[in-house]
Design a protein around this motif. Structure first.
Motif, PDB file in Angstrom:
ATOM      1  N   LEU A 105       0.824  -1.212   0.000  1.00 52.93           N
ATOM      2  CA  LEU A 105       0.000   0.000   0.000  1.00 52.93           C
ATOM      3  C   LEU A 105       0.857   1.261   0.000  1.00 52.93           C
ATOM      4  CD1 LEU A 105      -2.785   1.341   0.137  1.00 52.93           C
ATOM      5  CD2 LEU A 105      -2.638   1.139   2.638  1.00 52.93           C
ATOM      6  N   ASP A 106       1.901   1.314   0.810  1.00 52.31           N
ATOM      7  CA  ASP A 106       2.756   2.519   0.875  1.00 52.31           C
ATOM      8  C   ASP A 106       3.365   2.846  -0.488  1.00 52.31           C
ATOM      9  OD1 ASP A 106       2.213   2.693   3.568  1.00 52.31           O
ATOM     10  OD2 ASP A 106       4.139   1.868   4.206  1.00 52.31           O
TER      11      ASP A 106
ATOM     12  N   GLY B 287      -6.323   8.750   4.656  1.00 52.86           N
ATOM     13  CA  GLY B 287      -7.164   7.578   4.922  1.00 52.86           C
ATOM     14  C   GLY B 287      -8.137   7.283   3.804  1.00 52.86           C
ATOM     15  N   ASP B 288      -8.819   8.310   3.318  1.00 52.44           N
ATOM     16  CA  ASP B 288      -9.787   8.110   2.226  1.00 52.44           C
ATOM     17  C   ASP B 288      -9.092   7.630   0.961  1.00 52.44           C
ATOM     18  OD1 ASP B 288     -11.951   8.867   3.791  1.00 52.44           O
ATOM     19  OD2 ASP B 288     -11.850  10.964   3.160  1.00 52.44           O
ATOM     20  N   HIS B 289      -7.959   8.236   0.641  1.00 50.38           N
ATOM     21  CA  HIS B 289      -7.214   7.819  -0.551  1.00 50.38           C
ATOM     22  C   HIS B 289      -6.687   6.392  -0.387  1.00 50.38           C
ATOM     23  CE1 HIS B 289      -7.488  11.508  -2.771  1.00 50.38           C
ATOM     24  NE2 HIS B 289      -6.920  12.217  -1.815  1.00 50.38           N
ATOM     25  N   ALA B 290      -6.231   6.045   0.809  1.00 55.31           N
ATOM     26  CA  ALA B 290      -5.713   4.696   1.053  1.00 55.31           C
ATOM     27  C   ALA B 290      -6.804   3.657   0.835  1.00 55.31           C
ATOM     28  CB  ALA B 290      -5.135   4.590   2.455  1.00 55.31           C
ATOM     29  N   GLU B 291      -8.009   3.946   1.265  1.00 54.04           N
ATOM     30  CA  GLU B 291      -9.117   3.000   1.067  1.00 54.04           C
ATOM     31  C   GLU B 291      -9.415   2.816  -0.421  1.00 54.04           C
ATOM     32  OE1 GLU B 291     -10.321   1.008   3.433  1.00 54.04           O
ATOM     33  OE2 GLU B 291      -8.814   2.002   4.656  1.00 54.04           O
TER      34      GLU B 291
ATOM     35  N   GLU C 273     -11.763  -4.904  11.721  1.00 52.19           N
ATOM     36  CA  GLU C 273     -12.485  -4.385  10.558  1.00 52.19           C
ATOM     37  C   GLU C 273     -11.617  -4.444   9.303  1.00 52.19           C
ATOM     38  OE1 GLU C 273     -13.424   0.039   9.421  1.00 52.19           O
ATOM     39  OE2 GLU C 273     -14.919  -0.655  10.876  1.00 52.19           O
ATOM     40  N   GLY C 274     -10.358  -4.038   9.439  1.00 53.58           N
ATOM     41  CA  GLY C 274      -9.434  -4.077   8.301  1.00 53.58           C
ATOM     42  C   GLY C 274      -9.195  -5.489   7.807  1.00 53.58           C
TER      43      GLY C 274
END
Length: 145
Positions: free
Chosen positions: A35-36, A54-58, A88-89
């Motif tokens: 992800l990074d 956070g929103d972009h990561a999702e 949750e993740g």
């Protein structure tokens, strides 16, 4: 025919999660999605502490998953190299994996034990004992998730 697996990671920073992820993907045994790395390429101006991160990561996780599904369909394992810290993740990844018929493997890592730079004196001798051993990161895995 072997069922492809999705590898997830859980552990503190510096505990060896990415090291294990790279090892799992060595030699083409699996495809690693970090992800990074995706975030740095898609949003180089965005810092970890940015409110939008956070929103972009999702969104990027969903993009990664769209590619990972194809890898799994070809019978190759997928390594999701990000911390699945929360239930949750992990649930998101488990749900996606199971919909695609893949098994899930959760790797838990704990950081190496560190020794104090100033060990307590030996009893009755007044000298300090020095130890110079380094322990590699410990990782265990459980399957299924």
């Amino acid at each position: 025919m072997t069922i492809a697996r999705v590898h997830l990671f859980y552990g503190l920073a510096g505990s060896g999660k990415s090291t294990l992820a790279r090892a799992l993907a060595e030699g083409g045994r699996a495809v690693r999605f970090t992800l990074d790395e995706w975030m740095l390429r898609l949003y180089p101006e965005l810092g970890f502490d940015s409110p939008e991160y956070g929103d972009h990561a999702e969104q990027v996780k969903e993009l990664i998953w769209s590619v990972a599904e194809q890898v799994l369909a070809a019978g190759t394992d997928v390594v999701l190299d990000w911390n699945s810290w929360s239930v949750e993740g992990r649930g998101w990844a488990v749900e996606h994996a199971r919909r695609g018929g893949a098994r899930v493997v959760l790797h838990t890592s704990s950081p190496p034990r560190r020794r104090s730079p100033r060990p307590a004196p030996l009893r009755g001798r007044g000298r300090a004992r020095r130890t110079r051993t380094r322990q590699p990161p410990r990782a265990t895995s459980t399957s299924p998730c």
